[in-house]
Each structure stands twice: as structure tokens, then as C-alpha cells.
Scaffold this motif. Structure first.
Motif, PDB file in Angstrom:
ATOM      1  N   LEU A 178      30.778 -36.585  44.008  1.00  0.00           N
ATOM      2  CA  LEU A 178      30.203 -37.863  44.434  1.00  0.00           C
ATOM      3  C   LEU A 178      30.267 -38.006  45.955  1.00  0.00           C
ATOM      4  N   TRP A 179      29.097 -37.977  46.588  1.00  0.00           N
ATOM      5  CA  TRP A 179      28.983 -38.161  48.034  1.00  0.00           C
ATOM      6  C   TRP A 179      28.122 -39.389  48.277  1.00  0.00           C
ATOM      7  N   ALA A 180      28.310 -40.004  49.447  1.00  0.00           N
ATOM      8  CA  ALA A 180      27.528 -41.200  49.755  1.00  0.00           C
ATOM      9  C   ALA A 180      27.506 -41.441  51.254  1.00  0.00           C
ATOM     10  N   THR A 181      26.435 -42.076  51.720  1.00  0.00           N
ATOM     11  CA  THR A 181      26.310 -42.432  53.132  1.00  0.00           C
ATOM     12  C   THR A 181      25.837 -43.874  53.261  1.00  0.00           C
ATOM     13  N   GLN A 182      26.410 -44.602  54.219  1.00  0.00           N
ATOM     14  CA  GLN A 182      25.925 -45.944  54.514  1.00  0.00           C
ATOM     15  C   GLN A 182      24.630 -45.879  55.330  1.00  0.00           C
TER      16      GLN A 182
ATOM     17  N   PHE B 179      23.019 -41.048  63.588  1.00  0.00           N
ATOM     18  CA  PHE B 179      22.300 -41.305  62.339  1.00  0.00           C
ATOM     19  C   PHE B 179      21.767 -42.730  62.360  1.00  0.00           C
ATOM     20  N   TYR B 180      20.742 -42.967  61.542  1.00  0.00           N
ATOM     21  CA  TYR B 180      20.083 -44.276  61.566  1.00  0.00           C
ATOM     22  C   TYR B 180      20.691 -45.220  60.522  1.00  0.00           C
ATOM     23  N   PHE B 181      21.157 -46.367  61.010  1.00  0.00           N
ATOM     24  CA  PHE B 181      21.751 -47.406  60.168  1.00  0.00           C
ATOM     25  C   PHE B 181      20.861 -48.649  60.178  1.00  0.00           C
ATOM     26  N   VAL B 182      20.810 -49.338  59.060  1.00  0.00           N
ATOM     27  CA  VAL B 182      20.236 -50.683  59.009  1.00  0.00           C
ATOM     28  C   VAL B 182      20.917 -51.419  57.855  1.00  0.00           C
ATOM     29  N   HIS B 183      21.878 -52.291  58.212  1.00  0.00           N
ATOM     30  CA  HIS B 183      22.647 -52.999  57.182  1.00  0.00           C
ATOM     31  C   HIS B 183      23.427 -54.150  57.812  1.00  0.00           C
ATOM     32  N   SER B 184      23.753 -55.115  56.979  1.00  0.00           N
ATOM     33  CA  SER B 184      24.590 -56.244  57.393  1.00  0.00           C
ATOM     34  C   SER B 184      25.942 -56.236  56.697  1.00  0.00           C
ATOM     35  N   TYR B 185      26.066 -55.423  55.640  1.00  0.00           N
ATOM     36  CA  TYR B 185      27.280 -55.374  54.834  1.00  0.00           C
ATOM     37  C   TYR B 185      27.794 -53.941  54.755  1.00  0.00           C
TER      38      TYR B 185
ATOM     39  N   SER C 294      16.797 -40.214  59.518  1.00  0.00           N
ATOM     40  CA  SER C 294      17.606 -39.733  60.638  1.00  0.00           C
ATOM     41  C   SER C 294      17.116 -38.419  61.223  1.00  0.00           C
ATOM     42  N   GLY C 295      15.846 -38.107  61.027  1.00  0.00           N
ATOM     43  CA  GLY C 295      15.251 -36.941  61.660  1.00  0.00           C
ATOM     44  C   GLY C 295      15.907 -35.629  61.268  1.00  0.00           C
TER      45      GLY C 295
ATOM     46  N   TRP D 257      20.750 -46.365  65.919  1.00  0.00           N
ATOM     47  CA  TRP D 257      21.355 -45.039  65.845  1.00  0.00           C
ATOM     48  C   TRP D 257      22.813 -45.079  66.288  1.00  0.00           C
ATOM     49  N   ASN D 258      23.697 -44.512  65.457  1.00  0.00           N
ATOM     50  CA  ASN D 258      25.129 -44.501  65.762  1.00  0.00           C
ATOM     51  C   ASN D 258      25.750 -43.147  65.454  1.00  0.00           C
TER      52      ASN D 258
END
Length: 210
Positions: free
Chosen positions: A185-189, A142-148, A195-196, A121-122
Motif C-alpha cells: 500500500l503506497w499513497a501520495t498527497q 511535485f504538484y499539490f492542490v489540497h486544503s486538508y 507532476s511532469g 509545486w513543493n
């Protein structure tokens, strides 16, 4: 009630995205059908896994064309995680370069942080005027899970075209693009569907933009 298509191109996380959208009142169909994706009020492009594999799946269902046709008509599109990354020009994983959809200039590359993947969470740093994060506290996580991620925003500002609103986050001292708002066009990493209540509020904001 908004009608949303979750684009099925072989990526994972489809059902959690479907449930999250239903939670905030949308009618949801998970499909790769071209006409359904074009006719829906909103199109959500998910993405989990490798950039190259996601692009191969997207190409197989002509997903780039679907996204382009919707945007040409001003129809809302939301990309999530790798579904955001493939909107950029290119991705580089393990030394392999893969061409993306090219909606924005930029390169998806490995994070330069002591611990990768970035998982957890960040907070994010949303810009003034954001609609995506409207009504959310700056300390919201918000919940993140990524390496790139995209670590450099390359689209130059224009005096004619309103510049996109870019939201940033930091992991291990490395800044990266956490979200973009660019017309329809919207986007989130990060994953709003994981993210509840914060993610639900963000998805409601997206539905309100239709």
C-alpha cells in the motif's frame, strides 16, 4: 506490461491518471468492476474533492472491500490525493467527521497555514530506504492542490512489523504527510499525474514494485 485498474467511483481526475500510467508503459482500464480491480497487477485509487463525497462514492462501489482484499493478498495499491486520505481512519471537514477505510490510524484535517488551499509545486522529505522516490533528487518538486491533510502520524512503531516509510512536506510552516509506503500500500498527497517528468518517474517506481 503491467495491467493497472484506475478505480472509478465517481471521483474526478480519472483520465489524467490513465494517461500518466500509459505514458510509463502500463496497460490501463478505468472501471469499478470488482473482479477487474482484484485481478489487475496494480490498483490506483484517485480522489478529488471532499472527503465525505469520496467515501460515499467509494462505498457505493464497495471500494473499501476491493482495497482490503487486494492488500490481504499482498497486491499493490496506490492512493492519490483524496485517494490517499480515505485510507486513514477518519476525515474532518467543516466540523463533519467521516469514517475512512482505516488502513492507517490518523485524521485528515484542515491545514494550519496562512494560505489555504496549498496549491503549487513543493519539495518533499523522503525517508532513507524509499522505493517510491528512488532515483529522484531531494530538490525534486511535485504538484499539490489540497486544503486538508494528515498532520500527525499516529501508527506506532513495532519491533515485529516493519514500520511504514512516511514522507513529509511543509506548507506555510505546517508539516503534513506527503506520501506513505507500507508494504503493498503506497499513497501520495500530491498528484504524480500532474507532476511532469518527476511524477512519471515516481509512477515507474510504483510499477517496478509489482
Amino acid at each position: 506490461m503491467a495491467r493497472v485498474v484506475v478505480l472509478d467511483y465517481g471521483s474526478g481526475n480519472l483520465r489524467s491518471a490513465e494517461r500518466a500510467l500509459q505514458r510509463v508503459g502500463a496497460t490501463v482500464e478505468v472501471t469499478s468492476d470488482h473482479r477487474a480491480a482484484l485481478d489487475a497487477d496494480g490498483l490506483l485509487v484517485p480522489g478529488v474533492g471532499a472527503y465525505a463525497a469520496c467515501m460515499a462514492g467509494l462505498d457505493a462501489v464497495k471500494g473499501g472491500r476491493i482495497i482490503g482484499e487486494r492488500l490481504a493478498g499482498g497486491r499493490p495499491v496506490l492512493g492519490i490525493c483524496v485517494g490517499m486520505q480515505i485510507l486513514f481512519e477518519r476525515g474532518i471537514e467543516h466540523g463533519v467527521l467521516t469514517e475512512g477505510c482505516g488502513e492507517w490510524p490518523g485524521t485528515v484535517e484542515r491545514l494550519e497555514a496562512p494560505i489555504v488551499p496549498h496549491m503549487g509545486w513543493n519539495t518533499v522529505k523522503a525517508p532513507e530506504g524509499t522505493k517510491l522516490f528512488a532515483g529522484l533528487d531531494p530538490d525534486t518538486r511535485f504538484y499539490f492542490v489540497h486544503s486538508y491533510a494528515v498532520r500527525k502520524w499516529e501508527l506506532e512503531a513495532s519491533e515485529v512489523i516493519r514500520p511504514p516509510l512516511v514522507t513529509w512536506a511543509t506548507h506555510g510552516g505546517d508539516d503534513f504527510v506527503a506520501a506513505v509506503e507500507n508494504g503493498p500500500l503506497w499513497a501520495t498527497q500530491f498528484h504524480p499525474e500532474k507532476s511532469g517528468d518527476a511524477g512519471a518517474h515516481l509512477l515507474e517506481n510504483w510499477l517496478k514494485s509489482f
